[in-house]
Motif scaffolding. Structure first.
Motif, short mmCIF file in Angstrom:
data_model
loop_
_atom_site.label_atom_id
_atom_site.label_comp_id
_atom_site.label_asym_id
_atom_site.label_seq_id
_atom_site.Cartn_x
_atom_site.Cartn_y
_atom_site.Cartn_z
N VAL A 4 0.85 -1.18 0.00
CA VAL A 4 0.00 0.00 0.00
C VAL A 4 0.89 1.23 0.00
O VAL A 4 1.77 1.36 0.84
N SER A 8 -2.36 6.02 -0.76
CA SER A 8 -3.46 5.14 -0.38
C SER A 8 -3.68 5.16 1.12
O SER A 8 -4.82 5.14 1.60
N SER A 9 -2.58 5.22 1.90
CA SER A 9 -2.71 5.25 3.36
C SER A 9 -3.43 6.53 3.80
O SER A 9 -4.28 6.49 4.70
N CYS A 12 -7.08 6.11 2.94
CA CYS A 12 -7.74 5.21 3.87
C CYS A 12 -7.92 5.85 5.24
O CYS A 12 -8.88 5.55 5.95
N ARG A 62 -10.52 -0.55 11.71
CA ARG A 62 -9.65 -1.07 10.66
C ARG A 62 -10.11 -2.43 10.12
O ARG A 62 -9.61 -2.91 9.10
N HIS A 71 -8.00 -0.19 1.22
CA HIS A 71 -6.68 -0.80 1.13
C HIS A 71 -6.57 -1.67 -0.12
O HIS A 71 -5.50 -1.76 -0.74
N SER A 75 -3.68 -1.30 -3.17
CA SER A 75 -2.75 -2.37 -3.57
C SER A 75 -3.19 -3.04 -4.86
O SER A 75 -2.72 -4.14 -5.18
#
Length: 252
Positions: A4, A8-9, A12, A62, A71, A75
């Motif tokens: 990731v 993207s983090s 998210c 999460r 996530h 990815s």
């Protein structure tokens, strides 16, 4: 392994913030009520109980499907490279056509099996209401007055304290039910996104993957061919000329 990137983090993180936004605003409103800024009576122990439930909710976030779907998008490029490599590794040629025996759905389930804890996801909708109810009973127990007083005015004050404590104690139950509804909404939303991504991938690679019906048909065809070869071999071995020759050899 899931890969990731930083963008993207961050994305998210925004998704997780959306999930906890309403519970956080509710908690902030209770804090303001306790401080007397808003006209809302809140006891300190009730505030601590609701804050504890909020922390538990943050721990569960999460594992929500909406957060996991984010996530998966982050990815996606690495996953697709691995998918194409596995499709080539499981290639099978049948009747001049080369396709893969690996199904996209099976690969996705294996690739993302560690992206979240399904046990947490299943129990979450029932955990939050139970915590809310437990918090309500604890708050009522902590606000229980002393009914051993003999003075009538003191007894009236104790009853008023009890009623006030019961009123604020129900905030915990309301909060738990609200968390359960929020969790369920985002869980279903995330599952819808995951199903759509899976459907799109299956449509994209369906021409490169053998369908189960095609493999079963090929298996039956191969079995019939083998049976026909055996029958033909037996016919060749036990024809009349062969038997006649055996008889002549026996007579000699």
């Amino acid at each position: 392994m899931l890969q990731v990137d930083n963008n993207s983090s961050q994305s998210c993180f925004s998704q997780s913030f959306v999930i906890v936004l309403v519970p956080l605003l509710f908690l902030v409103g209770l804090v303001l009520g306790y401080m007397g800024i808003v006209p809302l009576k809140v006891e300190l122990h009730v505030l601590f109980l609701i804050a504890f439930i909020f922390i538990v909710f943050m721990f569960f976030v999460r594992n929500n499907a909406n957060y996991a779907a984010c996530h998966m998008r982050g990815s996606f490029a690495a996953m697709e490279e691995n998918l194409q490599a596995e499709l080539r590794a499981n290639a099978l040629t049948i009747m001049g056509k080369t396709k893969s025996t690996l199904h996209v759905k099976d690969f996705m389930a294996e690739y993302y099996k560690d992206i979240r804890n399904d046990n947490f996801a299943r129990v979450a909708p029932s955990v939050f209401p139970m915590l809310g109810i437990l918090g309500t009973f604890i708050a009522i127990a902590l606000s229980m007055p002393d009914f051993t007083v003999k003075d009538l005015d003191a007894l009236d004050r104790e009853i008023s304290v009890l009623l006030s404590g019961i009123g604020t104690a129900f905030y915990a139950s309301i909060y738990g039910i609200m968390l359960s509804l929020i969790w369920t909404y985002f869980e279903k939303s995330g599952n819808t996104k995951v199903d759509k991504n899976l459907y799109d991938l299956e449509r994209l690679y369906e021409s490169r993957v053998w369908k189960k019906a095609e493999l079963i048909k090929h298996e039956h065809t191969q079995s019939e061919l083998k049976d026909q070869e055996i029958v033909q071999t037996l016919k060749e071995m036990f024809n009349m000329d062969f038997i006649k020759e055996l008889n002549e050899q026996y007579l000699k």
